[in-house]
Enzyme design. Sequence first.
Site, short mmCIF file in Angstrom:
data_model
loop_
_atom_site.label_atom_id
_atom_site.label_comp_id
_atom_site.label_asym_id
_atom_site.label_seq_id
_atom_site.Cartn_x
_atom_site.Cartn_y
_atom_site.Cartn_z
N ALA A 20 -3.49 3.79 -2.47
CA ALA A 20 -3.34 2.70 -3.44
C ALA A 20 -3.08 1.38 -2.70
O ALA A 20 -2.46 1.36 -1.63
CB ALA A 20 -2.20 3.01 -4.39
N SER A 58 0.84 -1.19 0.00
CA SER A 58 0.00 0.00 0.00
C SER A 58 0.87 1.24 0.00
O SER A 58 1.99 1.24 0.51
CB SER A 58 -0.92 0.00 1.23
OG SER A 58 -1.86 1.05 1.16
N ASP A 59 0.34 2.31 -0.60
CA ASP A 59 1.04 3.59 -0.60
C ASP A 59 -0.01 4.69 -0.69
O ASP A 59 -1.09 4.48 -1.26
CB ASP A 59 2.01 3.69 -1.78
CG ASP A 59 2.96 4.86 -1.63
OD1 ASP A 59 3.94 4.72 -0.87
OD2 ASP A 59 2.74 5.90 -2.27
N GLN A 60 0.32 5.83 -0.13
CA GLN A 60 -0.65 6.93 -0.13
C GLN A 60 0.04 8.23 -0.51
O GLN A 60 1.13 8.53 -0.04
CB GLN A 60 -1.30 7.08 1.24
CG GLN A 60 -2.43 8.10 1.30
CD GLN A 60 -3.00 8.25 2.69
OE1 GLN A 60 -2.33 8.76 3.58
NE2 GLN A 60 -4.22 7.78 2.87
#
Length: 200
Positions: free
Chosen positions: A108, A71-73
């Site tokens: 994401a 995950s990434d933001q």
Amino acid sequence: MPSKPSLILASSSPYRKELLSRLRLPFTAVSPDVDETPQPGETPDALALRLSVAKAMAVAANHPGSIVIGSDQVATIDGQPIGKPGDFPRAQAQLRALSGQIVEFHSALAVTDGQRIEQADVVTRCHFRQLSERAIDAYLRAEEPYDTAGSAKAESLGIALMESIQSDDPTAIIGLPLIALTRMLAQFGLDPLDAPGGPA
């Protein structure tokens, strides 16, 4: 019955660990070794998706047979990325700029077994209140959110900065969209409601 594959969270974030634990699936957390430098011309949302996939694949490569979550933001205003402030003066300037504005957070998500991959981008639109200097200073001294994009930790006092939040998933703003994740994990045979200890 064959045993279910092990589940790994490709992250060292305590916030993502806490969120994933809500699904009551046993998992381990492994910090991925991924270069997070944006590529030339890469949009913030594309960056978040690429990094979520890269994190998941990097960990999956060392743990064959496991299901891995990456995950990434990224936060954006008018399509431009908003970084992590790093210190008080930058956070102060950042919140002044965000006062009264709408910020989009792209959370994401990628799930892989090392071969097949599912991915999603869950968008949260945050309308910041008109913030006084006093409110900004009080918040920053209480929270010290210098490692958070947009200087706003919505899981704690940062929620008081908001006029409204719009999203299909209330957990997305914290960094791990659990509604989308539950749907994606089911594609790999891991359903929290069909797990040991879950509902019959």
